[in-house]
Design an enzyme around this catalytic site. Structure first.
Site, PDB file in Angstrom:
ATOM      1  N   CYS A   2       0.695  -1.250   0.066  1.00 24.13           N
ATOM      2  CA  CYS A   2       0.133   0.091  -0.149  1.00 24.13           C
ATOM      3  C   CYS A   2       0.939   1.391   0.058  1.00 24.13           C
ATOM      4  CB  CYS A   2      -1.058   0.079   1.089  1.00 24.13           C
ATOM      5  SG  CYS A   2      -0.371   0.814   2.782  1.00 24.13           S
ATOM      6  N   HIS A  44       1.465  -2.850   9.027  1.00 23.17           N
ATOM      7  CA  HIS A  44       0.153  -2.392   8.202  1.00 23.17           C
ATOM      8  C   HIS A  44      -0.961  -3.106   8.968  1.00 23.17           C
ATOM      9  CE1 HIS A  44      -2.261  -1.761   4.451  1.00 23.17           C
ATOM     10  NE2 HIS A  44      -2.774  -2.810   5.220  1.00 23.17           N
ATOM     11  N   HIS A  95      -4.157   5.320   9.934  1.00 25.75           N
ATOM     12  CA  HIS A  95      -3.637   6.665   9.805  1.00 25.75           C
ATOM     13  C   HIS A  95      -4.683   7.683  10.771  1.00 25.75           C
ATOM     14  CE1 HIS A  95      -5.844   6.674   6.079  1.00 25.75           C
ATOM     15  NE2 HIS A  95      -6.078   8.017   6.235  1.00 25.75           N
ATOM     16  N   HIS A  97      -5.268  11.609  11.493  1.00 24.50           N
ATOM     17  CA  HIS A  97      -4.945  13.066  10.838  1.00 24.50           C
ATOM     18  C   HIS A  97      -4.702  13.922  12.159  1.00 24.50           C
ATOM     19  CE1 HIS A  97      -6.490  12.436   6.745  1.00 24.50           C
ATOM     20  NE2 HIS A  97      -7.172  11.453   7.338  1.00 24.50           N
TER      21      HIS A  97
HETATM   22  P1  AMP Z   1      -8.078   9.373   4.236  1.00 25.60           P
HETATM   23  O1  AMP Z   1      -9.303   9.741   3.518  1.00 25.60           O
HETATM   24  O2  AMP Z   1      -8.426   9.536   5.780  1.00 25.60           O
HETATM   25  O3  AMP Z   1      -7.744   7.928   3.985  1.00 25.60           O
HETATM   26  O4  AMP Z   1      -6.910  10.252   4.221  1.00 25.60           O
HETATM   27  C1  AMP Z   1      -5.854   9.905   3.176  1.00 25.60           C
HETATM   28  C2  AMP Z   1      -4.739  11.246   3.353  1.00 25.60           C
HETATM   29  O5  AMP Z   1      -3.423  10.880   2.798  1.00 25.60           O
HETATM   30  C3  AMP Z   1      -5.395  12.263   2.320  1.00 25.60           C
HETATM   31  O6  AMP Z   1      -5.576  13.294   3.431  1.00 25.60           O
HETATM   32  C4  AMP Z   1      -4.375  12.465   1.527  1.00 25.60           C
HETATM   33  O7  AMP Z   1      -4.140  13.967   1.112  1.00 25.60           O
HETATM   34  C5  AMP Z   1      -3.173  12.039   2.227  1.00 25.60           C
HETATM   35  N1  AMP Z   1      -2.095  11.531   1.225  1.00 25.60           N
HETATM   36  C6  AMP Z   1      -2.403  10.612   0.150  1.00 25.60           C
HETATM   37  N2  AMP Z   1      -0.981  10.307  -0.595  1.00 25.60           N
HETATM   38  C7  AMP Z   1       0.023  10.949   0.304  1.00 25.60           C
HETATM   39  C8  AMP Z   1       1.314  11.163   0.182  1.00 25.60           C
HETATM   40  N3  AMP Z   1       1.853  10.629  -0.797  1.00 25.60           N
HETATM   41  N4  AMP Z   1       1.730  11.705   1.074  1.00 25.60           N
HETATM   42  C9  AMP Z   1       1.412  12.340   2.118  1.00 25.60           C
HETATM   43  N5  AMP Z   1      -0.086  12.445   2.316  1.00 25.60           N
HETATM   44  C10 AMP Z   1      -0.830  11.707   1.440  1.00 25.60           C
END
Ligand code: AMP
Length: 118
Positions: A2, A44, A95, A97
């Site tokens: 992933c 993971h 993850h 935020h």
């Molecule tokens: P979620 O919608 O909770 O799965 O959040 C995924 C988050 O990952 C989003 O806020 C994206 O902006 C962030 N994201 C996606 N790709 C990357 C990346 N390569 N580096 C940093 N953040 C990312």
């Protein structure tokens, strides 16, 4: 593998703010606040649904140290973990935020209309 596992393996670059043996904090590529970090376990897990409590306990300490390090501990911040389809989860690697650095909208959800969620 992933997307976030690739960041853990340094196959994809990320703006890393804090790293330990088990966890990583990096800046969201599409920030929604002046401070928008993502905190992940290096191991993971698809989502919060699958994480063992002892991993969350250690992650709690990591997040507490992180918010102190980026100086939003006293001013306040928001922790969000989106889970599954209805939660709007896009990346299937657990993850959190970490949002801060300003007064966030939807404080206590009082400014959201419940009907908007139906
Ligand atoms: P979620 O919608 O909770 O799965 O959040 C995924 C988050 O990952 C989003 O806020 C994206 O902006 C962030 N994201 C996606 N790709 C990357 C990346 N390569 N580096 C940093 N953040 C990312």
């Amino acid at each position: 593998m992933c997307l976030f596992c690739k960041i853990v393996n340094k196959e994809i670059p990320a703006n890393i703010e804090k790293e330990s043996e088990d966890f990583l904090a990096f800046h969201d590529i599409n920030p929604k606040a002046p401070v928008h970090l993502l905190v992940i376990p290096k191991q993971h897990f698809d989502s919060f649904n699958d994480v063992p409590p002892e991993v969350m306990a250690a992650m709690t300490t990591f997040i507490q140290e992180l918010v102190d390090h980026v100086d939003i501990k006293a001013s306040g911040y928001r922790l969000i973990s989106n889970i599954g389809e209805n939660g709007g989860q896009e990346v299937k690697h657990l993850h959190w935020h970490v949002l801060g650095g300003t007064k966030l909208r939807f404080g206590h959800f009082t400014d959201a209309d419940p009907k908007d969620f139906l």
